[in-house]
Write an enzyme that holds these catalytic residues in place. Structure first.
Site, PDB file in Angstrom:
ATOM      1  N   ASN A   1     -31.765  -2.507 -17.767  1.00  0.00           N
ATOM      2  CA  ASN A   1     -30.743  -3.534 -17.482  1.00  0.00           C
ATOM      3  C   ASN A   1     -31.293  -4.954 -17.431  1.00  0.00           C
ATOM      4  O   ASN A   1     -30.559  -5.892 -17.715  1.00  0.00           O
ATOM      5  CB  ASN A   1     -29.978  -3.186 -16.204  1.00  0.00           C
ATOM      6  CG  ASN A   1     -30.873  -3.062 -14.998  1.00  0.00           C
ATOM      7  OD1 ASN A   1     -32.088  -2.895 -15.122  1.00  0.00           O
ATOM      8  ND2 ASN A   1     -30.289  -3.141 -13.827  1.00  0.00           N
TER       9      ASN A   1
ATOM     10  N   CYS B   1     -28.593  -2.780 -10.210  1.00  0.00           N
ATOM     11  CA  CYS B   1     -28.951  -1.786  -9.182  1.00  0.00           C
ATOM     12  C   CYS B   1     -28.396  -2.125  -7.809  1.00  0.00           C
ATOM     13  O   CYS B   1     -28.043  -1.243  -7.044  1.00  0.00           O
ATOM     14  CB  CYS B   1     -30.464  -1.672  -9.110  1.00  0.00           C
ATOM     15  SG  CYS B   1     -31.240  -3.280  -8.898  1.00  0.00           S
TER      16      CYS B   1
ATOM     17  N   GLU C   1     -38.645   0.652  -7.277  1.00  0.00           N
ATOM     18  CA  GLU C   1     -37.380  -0.082  -7.234  1.00  0.00           C
ATOM     19  C   GLU C   1     -36.324   0.829  -7.840  1.00  0.00           C
ATOM     20  O   GLU C   1     -36.260   0.981  -9.068  1.00  0.00           O
ATOM     21  CB  GLU C   1     -37.486  -1.379  -8.055  1.00  0.00           C
ATOM     22  CG  GLU C   1     -38.388  -2.423  -7.439  1.00  0.00           C
ATOM     23  CD  GLU C   1     -37.791  -3.055  -6.188  1.00  0.00           C
ATOM     24  OE1 GLU C   1     -36.616  -2.808  -5.879  1.00  0.00           O
ATOM     25  OE2 GLU C   1     -38.524  -3.794  -5.516  1.00  0.00           O
TER      26      GLU C   1
ATOM     27  N   GLU D   1     -40.634  -6.305  -4.192  1.00  0.00           N
ATOM     28  CA  GLU D   1     -41.016  -7.218  -5.269  1.00  0.00           C
ATOM     29  C   GLU D   1     -40.689  -8.642  -4.824  1.00  0.00           C
ATOM     30  O   GLU D   1     -39.950  -8.862  -3.863  1.00  0.00           O
ATOM     31  CB  GLU D   1     -40.278  -6.862  -6.558  1.00  0.00           C
ATOM     32  CG  GLU D   1     -40.792  -5.540  -7.125  1.00  0.00           C
ATOM     33  CD  GLU D   1     -40.374  -5.262  -8.563  1.00  0.00           C
ATOM     34  OE1 GLU D   1     -39.205  -5.472  -8.896  1.00  0.00           O
ATOM     35  OE2 GLU D   1     -41.234  -4.808  -9.334  1.00  0.00           O
TER      36      GLU D   1
HETATM   37  P1  NAD Z   1     -34.491   5.856 -15.655  1.00  0.00           P
HETATM   38  O1  NAD Z   1     -34.981   6.352 -14.342  1.00  0.00           O
HETATM   39  O2  NAD Z   1     -33.813   6.786 -16.559  1.00  0.00           O
HETATM   40  O3  NAD Z   1     -35.735   5.268 -16.493  1.00  0.00           O
HETATM   41  C1  NAD Z   1     -36.564   4.251 -15.985  1.00  0.00           C
HETATM   42  C2  NAD Z   1     -37.874   4.243 -16.741  1.00  0.00           C
HETATM   43  O4  NAD Z   1     -38.639   5.392 -16.385  1.00  0.00           O
HETATM   44  C3  NAD Z   1     -37.746   4.268 -18.258  1.00  0.00           C
HETATM   45  O5  NAD Z   1     -38.692   3.381 -18.817  1.00  0.00           O
HETATM   46  C4  NAD Z   1     -38.087   5.714 -18.604  1.00  0.00           C
HETATM   47  O6  NAD Z   1     -38.615   5.885 -19.903  1.00  0.00           O
HETATM   48  C5  NAD Z   1     -39.135   6.021 -17.562  1.00  0.00           C
HETATM   49  N1  NAD Z   1     -39.333   7.434 -17.249  1.00  0.00           N
HETATM   50  C6  NAD Z   1     -38.441   8.449 -17.332  1.00  0.00           C
HETATM   51  N2  NAD Z   1     -39.005   9.604 -16.927  1.00  0.00           N
HETATM   52  C7  NAD Z   1     -40.269   9.313 -16.554  1.00  0.00           C
HETATM   53  C8  NAD Z   1     -41.355  10.087 -16.037  1.00  0.00           C
HETATM   54  N3  NAD Z   1     -41.240  11.398 -15.795  1.00  0.00           N
HETATM   55  N4  NAD Z   1     -42.524   9.466 -15.774  1.00  0.00           N
HETATM   56  C9  NAD Z   1     -42.654   8.137 -15.974  1.00  0.00           C
HETATM   57  N5  NAD Z   1     -41.671   7.348 -16.479  1.00  0.00           N
HETATM   58  C10 NAD Z   1     -40.493   7.934 -16.763  1.00  0.00           C
HETATM   59  O7  NAD Z   1     -33.606   4.574 -15.324  1.00  0.00           O
HETATM   60  P2  NAD Z   1     -32.698   3.718 -16.325  1.00  0.00           P
HETATM   61  O8  NAD Z   1     -31.536   4.549 -16.743  1.00  0.00           O
HETATM   62  O9  NAD Z   1     -33.567   3.091 -17.354  1.00  0.00           O
HETATM   63  O10 NAD Z   1     -32.219   2.555 -15.346  1.00  0.00           O
HETATM   64  C11 NAD Z   1     -31.129   2.675 -14.469  1.00  0.00           C
HETATM   65  C12 NAD Z   1     -31.611   2.975 -13.062  1.00  0.00           C
HETATM   66  O11 NAD Z   1     -32.545   1.985 -12.642  1.00  0.00           O
HETATM   67  C13 NAD Z   1     -30.477   2.908 -12.051  1.00  0.00           C
HETATM   68  O12 NAD Z   1     -30.593   3.954 -11.128  1.00  0.00           O
HETATM   69  C14 NAD Z   1     -30.703   1.579 -11.357  1.00  0.00           C
HETATM   70  O13 NAD Z   1     -30.183   1.496 -10.058  1.00  0.00           O
HETATM   71  C15 NAD Z   1     -32.189   1.476 -11.372  1.00  0.00           C
HETATM   72  N6  NAD Z   1     -32.617   0.085 -11.235  1.00  0.00           N
HETATM   73  C16 NAD Z   1     -33.190  -0.317 -10.062  1.00  0.00           C
HETATM   74  C17 NAD Z   1     -33.578  -1.642  -9.882  1.00  0.00           C
HETATM   75  C18 NAD Z   1     -34.215  -2.107  -8.605  1.00  0.00           C
HETATM   76  O14 NAD Z   1     -34.841  -3.154  -8.610  1.00  0.00           O
HETATM   77  N7  NAD Z   1     -34.080  -1.400  -7.501  1.00  0.00           N
HETATM   78  C19 NAD Z   1     -33.382  -2.551 -10.926  1.00  0.00           C
HETATM   79  C20 NAD Z   1     -32.808  -2.110 -12.106  1.00  0.00           C
HETATM   80  C21 NAD Z   1     -32.431  -0.780 -12.251  1.00  0.00           C
END
Ligand code: NAD
Length: 483
Positions: free
Chosen positions: A152, A283, A249, A457
């Site tokens: 995002n 998020c 995060e 962060e």
């Molecule tokens: P996701 O968890 O599907 O993926 C995040 C990242 O992790 C990607 O780069 C993915 O390739 C990687 N990944 C997946 N499996 C992994 C593994 N087993 N080991 C290591 N890396 C792995 O999340 P998304 O769909 O890309 O993003 C949406 C989510 O992110 C939502 O839940 C949102 O709330 C959260 N988010 C949180 C923040 C925050 O600052 N708290 C900010 C933005 C998004």
């Protein structure tokens, strides 16, 4: 603008390709068309990136903080000069409207480089007197850090992890989300141009498997993930195997509480910012909007009116407020939640449908009469869906607001100053808002309580998460032993 990057990865100060890696197709969410083709990192690419980072980190840690800070501040200046191009690229990568990306993405990334660049020279230890003896502490880098990003905020995440990591004397290997792989490459280029040693900031592409390979590599000292709770659990567990430092995060289901005495117009603005910015893919969004019964009808009427004025369409057009969702898959997930909301008895006030245009659009959606047990009030939707819940008393609102396993953010709109601060003190959330929502300045810590994460962060707090303290005992008198 050339959307296809020179190569998939950026390692040791240069673009690198290995076409043996799995194909990653980058789809522009406004057209549904492929705009770039990249390859996931092979084990050889991961190896190359970690070796480069390990070597560069040793050199970088030997620079003074002021020298390191100068590079980061130069990077911030270059980002601001190129804000237009970086914003256009962010819009291609994510589908978010240029009206947003031109003020919230590269700009907030530049803020991070400027802020941590300014702090770099002040990252010091302390002196602890013990009579004539003393201890001094050294604040040292962790070593090689791995950053893993969500889709995002691809530019912002690449900078929010890179800036404090580098300021503290670490090197970084960053893996962007496979959905939005383009922007981080530009950050790596800019850092090289700003004078960072080759290998200090590397970008490798890939799906979850590449992230998993990075997290468990013995060369890695710290892992910072932005992603879902499900991925966070896996990454935290994998990092624990090597007792690596982590920042997590993760997701949220944040409450926004609007009292009868609130400034209605401001409260509606807060609810719009906290639900429909970036097509709801934020998020910290306040997706559970608790509205006190006396103001509920007026709130819903004004909200519905204001949503009619939303300009949806070509995200590159600066007049557009609201773009498509990032992918067809994410839109499908959100539509599943909308169907559940209807099936479980929530009242659809507006939206819920795909506007008649190409791209992965989903209209801003508002449900009213939502109850705490409904799926749309419990699970993170990560899309443009607001749930409006009624309440009577302050105590009830606070109890229900906290009745969630998440704790990323929380907001309150009220004219009563004491009540506002009572609510902020009572919220179980890492970031709270009073009469505003979703601000995220680099000067303030950002992160979650409960399932929403570990660590913080931004701000000076991030320094603690990218450095470690060494105590050095110094004896001025003679060292003696009893035998
Ligand atoms: P996701 O968890 O599907 O993926 C995040 C990242 O992790 C990607 O780069 C993915 O390739 C990687 N990944 C997946 N499996 C992994 C593994 N087993 N080991 C290591 N890396 C792995 O999340 P998304 O769909 O890309 O993003 C949406 C989510 O992110 C939502 O839940 C949102 O709330 C959260 N988010 C949180 C923040 C925050 O600052 N708290 C900010 C933005 C998004």
């Amino acid at each position: 603008m050339n959307i296809q990057p020179i190569a998939s990865h950026y390692i040791d100060g240069a673009y690198v390709e290995d076409t043996a890696g799995d194909l990653i197709e980058v789809i522009y969410p406004y057209t549904g068309k492929v705009i770039a083709r990249l390859h996931a990192a092979t084990p050889a690419i991961v190896d190359q990136a970690l070796n480069a980072a390990k070597r560069a980190q040793k050199e970088w840690a030997g620079w003074t903080g002021t020298q390191r800070g100068r590079v980061l501040r130069r990077a911030a200046d270059i980002m601001r000069e190129r804000n237009h191009d970086l914003s256009v690229l962010e819009t291609y990568d994510t589908g978010k409207p240029y009206q947003e990306t031109s003020v919230a993405d590269a700009t907030s990334g530049a803020d991070a480089f400027e802020y941590f660049g300014g702090l770099a020279g002040s990252i010091t230890g302390e002196h602890i007197p013990l009579g004539e003896n003393f201890v001094y502490t050294r604040r040292e880098p962790l070593g090689v850090c791995v950053g893993i990003g969500a889709w995002n905020y691809p530019t912002q995440i690449a900078c929010w992890k890179g800036a404090p990591a580098l300021a503290c004397g670490n090197a970084l290997v960053f893996k962007p989300s496979e959905t939005t792989p383009l922007c981080a490459l530009k950050i790596a280029e800019i850092l090289t141009e700003a004078g960072a040693p080759a290998g200090l900031y590397n970008v490798v592409q890939g799906y979850g498997a590449v992230g998993a390979a990075l997290v468990t590599d013995p060369r890695v000292d710290k892992v910072s993930l932005t992603g879902s709770v499900a991925t966070g659990r896996k990454v935290y567990a994998a990092a624990a195997e090597g007792l690596r430092h982590v920042t997590m995060e993760l997701g949220g289901k944040s409450p926004l509480v609007i009292f009868d005495d609130a400034d209605l117009e401001a409260a509606v603005s807060g609810a719009i910012l906290g639900n429909f910015y970036s097509a709801g893919q934020v998020c910290s969004n306040g997706t559970r909007v608790f509205v006190q019964k006396g103001i509920k009808d007026a709130f819903l009427a004004r909200l519905t009116d204001r949503l009619q004025a939303v300009v949806m369409g070509d995200p590159q057009d600066p007049a557009t407020h609201y773009g498509p969702m990032v992918s067809a898959a994410q839109r499908d997930i959100v539509e599943g939640f909308i169907a559940k909301g209807q099936a479980e008895g929530a009242r659809l006030v507006t939206g819920g449908t795909r506007p008649d245009m190409a791209g992965f659009f989903l209209a801003p959606t508002v449900f009213a009469d939502v109850t705490d047990d409904m799926t749309i009030a419990r699970e993170e939707i990560f899309g443009p869906v607001m749930s409006v819940l009624d309440f009577d008393t302050e105590a009830e609102a606070l109890r229900r607001a906290n009745d969630t396993p998440y704790g990323l953010a929380a907001g309150v709109f009220t004219a009563d100053l004491a009540r506002a601060h009572r609510m902020a003190a009572g919220f179980q959330a890492g970031t709270c808002y009073i009469n505003t929502y979703n601000d995220a300045p680099v000067e303030a810590p950002f992160g979650g309580m409960k399932l929403s994460g570990v660590g913080r962060e931004n701000s000076k707090a991030a320094i603690d998460h990218y450095s470690q303290i060494k105590s050095v005992f110094v004896r001025m008198d003679r060292c003696e032993a009893p035998f």
